[in-house]
Design an enzyme around this catalytic site. Sequence first.
Site, PDB file in Angstrom:
ATOM      1  N   TYR A 106      20.433  -8.729 -10.274  1.00  0.00           N
ATOM      2  CA  TYR A 106      19.622  -9.876  -9.858  1.00  0.00           C
ATOM      3  C   TYR A 106      19.435 -10.002  -8.356  1.00  0.00           C
ATOM      4  CZ  TYR A 106      20.329 -11.010 -14.731  1.00  0.00           C
ATOM      5  OH  TYR A 106      20.335 -10.945 -16.100  1.00  0.00           O
ATOM      6  N   PRO A 119      12.859 -15.104 -17.788  1.00  0.00           N
ATOM      7  CA  PRO A 119      12.317 -15.241 -19.141  1.00  0.00           C
ATOM      8  C   PRO A 119      11.596 -16.576 -19.344  1.00  0.00           C
ATOM      9  CG  PRO A 119      14.688 -14.764 -19.158  1.00  0.00           C
ATOM     10  CD  PRO A 119      14.321 -15.196 -17.780  1.00  0.00           C
ATOM     11  N   HIS A 342      16.918 -16.023 -13.924  1.00  0.00           N
ATOM     12  CA  HIS A 342      17.947 -15.428 -14.773  1.00  0.00           C
ATOM     13  C   HIS A 342      19.324 -15.264 -14.118  1.00  0.00           C
ATOM     14  CE1 HIS A 342      19.388 -13.318 -18.163  1.00  0.00           C
ATOM     15  NE2 HIS A 342      18.288 -12.706 -18.523  1.00  0.00           N
ATOM     16  N   SER A 562      16.095  -7.949 -26.813  1.00  0.00           N
ATOM     17  CA  SER A 562      17.160  -8.931 -26.825  1.00  0.00           C
ATOM     18  C   SER A 562      16.970  -9.894 -27.985  1.00  0.00           C
ATOM     19  CB  SER A 562      17.120  -9.700 -25.501  1.00  0.00           C
ATOM     20  OG  SER A 562      18.190 -10.569 -25.403  1.00  0.00           O
TER      21      SER A 562
HETATM   22  N1  COA Z   1      25.796  -8.457 -44.796  1.00  0.00           N
HETATM   23  C1  COA Z   1      25.470  -9.756 -44.889  1.00  0.00           C
HETATM   24  N2  COA Z   1      25.341 -10.565 -43.811  1.00  0.00           N
HETATM   25  C2  COA Z   1      25.536 -10.014 -42.605  1.00  0.00           C
HETATM   26  C3  COA Z   1      25.860  -8.646 -42.442  1.00  0.00           C
HETATM   27  C4  COA Z   1      25.999  -7.852 -43.611  1.00  0.00           C
HETATM   28  N3  COA Z   1      26.304  -6.567 -43.554  1.00  0.00           N
HETATM   29  N4  COA Z   1      26.003  -8.394 -41.126  1.00  0.00           N
HETATM   30  C5  COA Z   1      25.768  -9.544 -40.480  1.00  0.00           C
HETATM   31  N5  COA Z   1      25.490 -10.535 -41.365  1.00  0.00           N
HETATM   32  C6  COA Z   1      25.213 -11.946 -41.085  1.00  0.00           C
HETATM   33  C7  COA Z   1      26.184 -12.497 -40.065  1.00  0.00           C
HETATM   34  O1  COA Z   1      27.322 -13.001 -40.700  1.00  0.00           O
HETATM   35  C8  COA Z   1      25.346 -13.583 -39.406  1.00  0.00           C
HETATM   36  O2  COA Z   1      25.315 -14.722 -40.249  1.00  0.00           O
HETATM   37  P1  COA Z   1      24.837 -16.198 -39.740  1.00  0.00           P
HETATM   38  O3  COA Z   1      23.344 -16.152 -39.677  1.00  0.00           O
HETATM   39  O4  COA Z   1      25.315 -17.077 -40.818  1.00  0.00           O
HETATM   40  O5  COA Z   1      25.492 -16.388 -38.432  1.00  0.00           O
HETATM   41  C9  COA Z   1      23.957 -13.017 -39.394  1.00  0.00           C
HETATM   42  O6  COA Z   1      23.942 -12.049 -40.458  1.00  0.00           O
HETATM   43  C10 COA Z   1      23.553 -12.360 -38.099  1.00  0.00           C
HETATM   44  O7  COA Z   1      24.364 -11.243 -37.817  1.00  0.00           O
HETATM   45  P2  COA Z   1      23.774  -9.947 -37.095  1.00  0.00           P
HETATM   46  O8  COA Z   1      22.346  -9.832 -37.409  1.00  0.00           O
HETATM   47  O9  COA Z   1      24.633  -8.768 -37.416  1.00  0.00           O
HETATM   48  O10 COA Z   1      23.831 -10.277 -35.564  1.00  0.00           O
HETATM   49  P3  COA Z   1      24.850 -11.096 -34.691  1.00  0.00           P
HETATM   50  O11 COA Z   1      24.640 -12.546 -34.909  1.00  0.00           O
HETATM   51  O12 COA Z   1      26.219 -10.552 -34.860  1.00  0.00           O
HETATM   52  O13 COA Z   1      24.276 -10.756 -33.257  1.00  0.00           O
HETATM   53  C11 COA Z   1      24.112  -9.640 -31.178  1.00  0.00           C
HETATM   54  C12 COA Z   1      24.306  -9.481 -32.670  1.00  0.00           C
HETATM   55  C13 COA Z   1      24.158  -8.300 -30.521  1.00  0.00           C
HETATM   56  C14 COA Z   1      22.752 -10.270 -30.905  1.00  0.00           C
HETATM   57  C15 COA Z   1      25.244 -10.547 -30.643  1.00  0.00           C
HETATM   58  O14 COA Z   1      26.482  -9.921 -30.835  1.00  0.00           O
HETATM   59  C16 COA Z   1      25.150 -10.847 -29.186  1.00  0.00           C
HETATM   60  O15 COA Z   1      25.769 -10.172 -28.362  1.00  0.00           O
HETATM   61  N6  COA Z   1      24.374 -11.893 -28.820  1.00  0.00           N
HETATM   62  C17 COA Z   1      24.123 -12.270 -27.455  1.00  0.00           C
HETATM   63  C18 COA Z   1      22.924 -11.543 -26.945  1.00  0.00           C
HETATM   64  C19 COA Z   1      22.459 -12.129 -25.665  1.00  0.00           C
HETATM   65  O16 COA Z   1      23.240 -12.557 -24.840  1.00  0.00           O
HETATM   66  N7  COA Z   1      21.119 -12.169 -25.518  1.00  0.00           N
HETATM   67  C20 COA Z   1      20.497 -12.761 -24.399  1.00  0.00           C
HETATM   68  C21 COA Z   1      20.711 -12.035 -23.148  1.00  0.00           C
HETATM   69  S1  COA Z   1      20.045 -12.998 -21.855  1.00  0.00           S
HETATM   70  C1  HC5 Z   2      15.309 -17.072 -23.296  1.00  0.00           C
HETATM   71  C2  HC5 Z   2      15.628 -15.669 -23.654  1.00  0.00           C
HETATM   72  C3  HC5 Z   2      16.119 -14.888 -22.529  1.00  0.00           C
HETATM   73  C4  HC5 Z   2      16.543 -13.497 -22.853  1.00  0.00           C
HETATM   74  C5  HC5 Z   2      16.796 -12.763 -21.609  1.00  0.00           C
HETATM   75  C6  HC5 Z   2      17.491 -11.453 -21.755  1.00  0.00           C
HETATM   76  O1  HC5 Z   2      17.696 -10.959 -22.802  1.00  0.00           O
HETATM   77  O2  HC5 Z   2      17.835 -10.879 -20.616  1.00  0.00           O
HETATM   78  C7  HC5 Z   2      18.573  -9.644 -20.620  1.00  0.00           C
HETATM   79  C8  HC5 Z   2      19.887  -9.897 -19.920  1.00  0.00           C
HETATM   80  C9  HC5 Z   2      20.873  -8.844 -20.037  1.00  0.00           C
HETATM   81  O3  HC5 Z   2      21.744  -8.740 -19.161  1.00  0.00           O
HETATM   82  O4  HC5 Z   2      20.858  -8.072 -20.989  1.00  0.00           O
HETATM   83  C10 HC5 Z   2      17.780  -8.626 -19.837  1.00  0.00           C
HETATM   84  N1  HC5 Z   2      16.552  -8.126 -20.469  1.00  0.00           N
HETATM   85  C11 HC5 Z   2      15.504  -9.135 -20.515  1.00  0.00           C
HETATM   86  C12 HC5 Z   2      16.082  -7.021 -19.627  1.00  0.00           C
HETATM   87  C13 HC5 Z   2      16.787  -7.606 -21.831  1.00  0.00           C
END
Ligand code: COA
Ligand code: HC5
Length: 634
Positions: A106, A119, A342, A562
């Site tokens: 950043y 975003p 961000h 993401s």
């Molecule tokens: N069978 C049945 N259900 C399942 C399953 C399976 N094999 N695997 C997963 N599920 C269910 C989970 O229990 C969960 O249930 P819920 O909806 O009741 O919570 C749902 O399906 C979603 O799980 P899944 O799709 O595997 O994803 P997750 O929620 O574990 O998310 C990531 C995965 C990578 C997105 C998460 O770990 C993460 O890191 N999130 C943050 C990302 C982030 O910061 N993004 C923004 C950046 S700025």
């Molecule tokens: C409101 C939704 C914002 C999502 C933003 C996001 O996913 O940012 C990522 C941050 C990171 O460290 O993975 C970066 N990305 C946009 C490049 C995927």
Amino acid sequence: MHRRQKQAEQARPRGLLKPWGRLPGRLQLHQVALPTLPVPPLQQTLDRYLLALEPIVSREELSHTQQLVAEFRRPGGVGERLQKGLERRAKKTENWLSDWWLKTAYLEYRLPVVVHSSPGVVLPKQDFLDRQGQLRFAAKLIEGILDFKSMIDNETLPVEYMGGKPLCMNQYYQILSSCRIPGPKRDSIVNYAQGKRQSRHIAVVHNFQFFELDVYNSDGSPLSTEQLFIQLEKIWNTSLQTNKEPIGILTTNHRNSWAKAYNNLLKDRTNKESVRAIESSICTVCLDAPMPRVSHDVYSSRVAAQMLHGGGSHLNSGNRWFDKTLQFIVAEDGSCGLVYEHAPSEGPPIVALLDHVVEFTKKPEQERSALSPLPMPRKLRFNITPEIKKDIEQAKQNLNILVEDLDVKVMVFHHFGKAFPKSEKISPDAFIQLALQLAYYRMYGHSCATYESASLRRFRLGRTDTIRSASAASLRFVQAMDSPGQPNSGSSLCPQEQEKTELLRRAAQAHREYTDMAIQGNAIDRHLLGLKLQAIEDLVSMPELFMDTAYAVAMHFNLSTSQVPARTDCVMCFGPVVPDGYGVCYNPMEHHINFAISAFNSCADTNAARMAHYLEQALLDMRALLQATPRSKL
Ligand code: COA
Ligand code: HC5
């Protein structure tokens, strides 16, 4: 300050963000109990790096990199030396990565924050159609923000969990009352959330004119919706002229240009005071002019673009201060959303705040109490010298080019949501990522380096690592998907379909395993970055591993994706991270999935709508495949 506390303060490792001083007691206890981010074992990362290259580089490139890895990893070699450096750093700091990440991803990133970093979020369209409705909704929204803020201030914000593990809550303390400040080589962040200078006002902008609106009564209680509405009306009525200089457009420029213009702008005392008032505000509320009317099918994509960049200098791009961490946008035609800077936080805390605010806006208004007259919100004045005017014109030009270049397509995939993959015992996230792999492969005939954000918030001050969704398993699946079928050997089920299903399940399993590894702090990307930065810090010559073509290919994320789940049915979007890539953000709901896909028009090879089309087809084909091969028969 108590002596022991003072000693503890002094003993604390230094960093760009010093959240410990800011966190209140109970949360501090929660924070200190969180595990620290591990440094993964060197050999493990190198093995996994080679695996990650398999689907995206040629055999020759891979064998060249294997040699470089062998050299890097040998006992007593440069790899071990850098690894030791990282381990020492991990002992000395709260989080060996967080300051480095903040700077690299950043503060030292020089492209404009608009499109390239910030975003946008589109909230469900509101049913007002005029100014009254707009201001009433904005007032309610502000009240909701203040309600959320009170949970932060009183420490009543519940600790979040992921997979049963408590998460770091630090980001919540960085999103209100903060702002990015441009610098010639590196930006910085200021935060006015606590202490004597704690903010009491928001910044409101209408027709490119900024106002400081105090949102607390003298007894410390937040203003009511009614009071806020009256104040917003006053603002509106004193900013009717539409010929003002869009001073906020300066924040859309390349960071070096903006840093120069910022210095120049702040030479004037009035300007300096006005800028400080924006920077120190709790957040910005942008009262936007309506967007040009467009047909129903392009509306949602157009609003997503509006949230990302404001539509250009002639529309609402000057009605922003893009360095401000949180900017809520409410337009006269009922479209509303947010854009956020961000650096201080990932999406999920922002979305948690939005979910709360949106639910708050649905509550009936509270009983009106007797209203004591409130002072007029302060207009923030700017003296525009010819030099500032030149900077504004330059920023306008650059921004308009960027606006023209951004291609955004919102796709609400309504055939199914998370429920379907779950019913098939497949992780919905893995299912969606595989569909993206399939769509890309069908469009380009090969796999590409793919980034998916994984949360590191299980660790103190954790941000993100990368899930590399293109794997050997995903490549086998996408290749099998369109290979010509073998003649059916007489059984009711084509054996090839069965094989494809098995490959799909295996690839989904591999994705889930990578995800688990990443959120446990064992992914490869941040570790490799750490080794590289350690080399720079130690002034050793850059290891060849990091100057290799394969490394450049691995870091050129043509798919940057993401998942950001929300309770609100909103669409989230961001720009691509490479000139020839796609940005894909998705919010999977139980029975539908909201996608926003971005690309650049200047790249002839990419097209957001085409990608959306292929993605839809891929999701449908994968469902059809699973439905054709019932699990019991496998
Ligand atoms: N069978 C049945 N259900 C399942 C399953 C399976 N094999 N695997 C997963 N599920 C269910 C989970 O229990 C969960 O249930 P819920 O909806 O009741 O919570 C749902 O399906 C979603 O799980 P899944 O799709 O595997 O994803 P997750 O929620 O574990 O998310 C990531 C995965 C990578 C997105 C998460 O770990 C993460 O890191 N999130 C943050 C990302 C982030 O910061 N993004 C923004 C950046 S700025
Ligand atoms: C409101 C939704 C914002 C999502 C933003 C996001 O996913 O940012 C990522 C941050 C990171 O460290 O993975 C970066 N990305 C946009 C490049 C995927």
